[in-house]
Design a protein around this motif. Structure first.
Motif, short mmCIF file in Angstrom:
data_model
loop_
_atom_site.label_atom_id
_atom_site.label_comp_id
_atom_site.label_asym_id
_atom_site.label_seq_id
_atom_site.Cartn_x
_atom_site.Cartn_y
_atom_site.Cartn_z
N GLU A 41 29.67 10.61 37.00
CA GLU A 41 30.79 10.99 36.14
C GLU A 41 31.04 12.49 36.13
OE1 GLU A 41 27.10 11.14 33.58
OE2 GLU A 41 27.91 9.86 35.18
N HIS A 42 30.09 13.26 36.62
CA HIS A 42 30.23 14.72 36.64
C HIS A 42 30.92 15.24 37.90
CE1 HIS A 42 26.55 15.20 33.72
NE2 HIS A 42 27.64 14.73 33.12
N TYR A 43 31.19 14.35 38.84
CA TYR A 43 31.73 14.79 40.13
C TYR A 43 32.93 13.97 40.55
CZ TYR A 43 27.17 17.10 40.52
OH TYR A 43 26.06 17.87 40.30
N VAL A 44 33.81 14.59 41.32
CA VAL A 44 34.90 13.87 41.97
C VAL A 44 34.83 14.17 43.46
CG1 VAL A 44 36.42 13.87 39.96
CG2 VAL A 44 36.51 15.77 41.56
N PHE A 45 35.12 13.14 44.25
CA PHE A 45 35.14 13.32 45.70
C PHE A 45 36.42 14.06 46.06
CE2 PHE A 45 35.82 11.63 50.08
CZ PHE A 45 34.65 12.14 50.63
N ASN A 46 36.28 15.21 46.68
CA ASN A 46 37.39 16.15 46.85
C ASN A 46 37.74 16.40 48.31
OD1 ASN A 46 39.17 18.14 45.49
ND2 ASN A 46 37.95 19.65 46.61
N TYR A 85 32.82 17.94 47.27
CA TYR A 85 32.79 17.46 45.89
C TYR A 85 33.19 18.58 44.95
CZ TYR A 85 30.25 13.21 47.25
OH TYR A 85 29.90 12.02 47.81
N ARG A 86 33.68 18.18 43.79
CA ARG A 86 33.99 19.15 42.74
C ARG A 86 33.28 18.72 41.46
NH1 ARG A 86 37.32 23.24 41.95
NH2 ARG A 86 38.16 22.95 44.04
N ASP A 87 32.59 19.65 40.87
CA ASP A 87 31.88 19.40 39.62
C ASP A 87 32.86 19.56 38.46
OD1 ASP A 87 30.26 19.33 37.40
OD2 ASP A 87 28.79 20.76 38.16
N ILE A 88 33.06 18.50 37.71
CA ILE A 88 34.03 18.52 36.61
C ILE A 88 33.34 18.48 35.24
CG2 ILE A 88 35.89 17.48 37.95
CD1 ILE A 88 35.20 14.80 36.61
#
Length: 312
Positions: free
Chosen positions: A123-128, A251-254
């Motif tokens: 949940e802390h990351y999105v595939f970017n 990845y991007r840490d959100i």
């Protein structure tokens, strides 16, 4: 006898002070402008990225430091004058195997730990990942980031370490001073604005780790490889909107960043383990002497095999 390699140049106080004072002065001006700006660092970077694109902003951030590498090396070669080899290592030639080993080890560990965290907290990351954006990012990063990290290593653990060591005839003073200054260099980073001054423990601790690597291994090679891997993997694998490197990474840490005791884990757990690994592989001995012992005088250094070239 890494610090003593500085004797192979033409010594002079102004020759060692000019570059550090100039760079630290620029960093101080940048910090003053940052804290007095009406726009936060994070917002300013977002505006720049929206206007020019992430890759262009990355080039703008890295290029001055990449150019700085040539300034340090050119200054060493032309003004001291001192060979690049003796600025880099106490060995007869630069050990590239050491550089690649440190790069591979820390790069592999960083990738593994990041992937574990992504798996544990998806949940802390999105595939970017976007191939069209990632390819130019990879090219920029592969060219400029090793130059940026090498500049910092040659300035702090090379130029400043040797200069302070020869001036004070100690090892612990240049180790401590360069580590603190290395940490302070990051004060204008958006991470500091976001997390607070407590994050400086990590930056100074990292500088201390890199300094210990340099003194124990009698050269910059391991620090060069580690630092390049750390920044390169960060730029390519995962970034966030509040970090110094905001790239089109995989990845991007959100997640919402918080500063907790976990900032100490690299300092008190990971880095000591790495020192033991490097120490075992390269058979380090006399930790007390290499970190806290006196620096040889020029006459003592000339009397050793390492100082023979000074007699020519």
């Amino acid at each position: 006898m890494y610090i003593e390699q500085g004797y192979k140049g033409d010594l002079g106080l102004w020759k060692y002070l000019f570059l550090p004072v100039g760079f630290i002065g620029l960093m101080a001006v940048n910090y003053i402008l940052t804290i007095n700006s009406s726009v936060s660092v994070e917002d300013a970077m977002q505006q720049m990225i929206e206007q020019w694109g992430a890759n262009t902003v990355l080039v703008i951030a890295l290029l001055p430091l990449a150019v700085g590498l040539f300034v340090v090396l050119g200054w060493t070669k032309l003004i001291h004058p001192q060979s690049i080899t003796s600025l880099t290592t106490s060995r007869k030639k630069i050990d590239w195997k050491r550089i690649f080993f440190a790069f591979s080890l820390w790069g592999g560990v960083t990738i593994l730990l990041t992937l574990i965290d992504i798996y544990a907290s998806p949940e802390h990351y999105v595939f970017n990942f976007n191939l069209e954006k990632f390819i130019p990012l990879a090219i920029i990063a592969l060219v400029l980031i090793p130059m940026q990290t090498s500049f910092e290593e040659y300035l702090f653990r090379g130029h400043m370490m040797q200069g302070l060591g020869l001036a004070t005839k100690t090892r612990w003073i240049p180790l401590l001073v360069t580590s603190v200054l290395f940490g302070l260099m990051h004060m204008a980073n958006p991470e500091v604005e976001k997390l607070g001054m407590g994050i400086m423990v990590y930056y100074i601790g990292t500088g201390l780790f890199l300094g210990i690597l340099t003194l124990m291994d009698e050269g910059l090679e391991l620090a060069l490889g580690f630092h390049a891997a750390n920044n390169l993997i960060t730029a390519l694998l995962v970034t966030a909107d509040w970090t110094a490197f905001q790239t089109d990474s995989i990845y991007r840490d959100i997640s919402e960043p918080t500063l907790g005791w976990d900032v100490l884990i690299p300092i008190v757990v990971v880095f000591p383990i790495l020192l033991l690994v490097f120490g075992r592989k390269y058979k380090w001995t006399d930790w007390k002497g290499k970190l806290f012992g006196p620096v040889l005088t020029k006459e003592e250094f000339v009397a050793t095999n390492d100082g023979e070239s000074l007699l020519a």
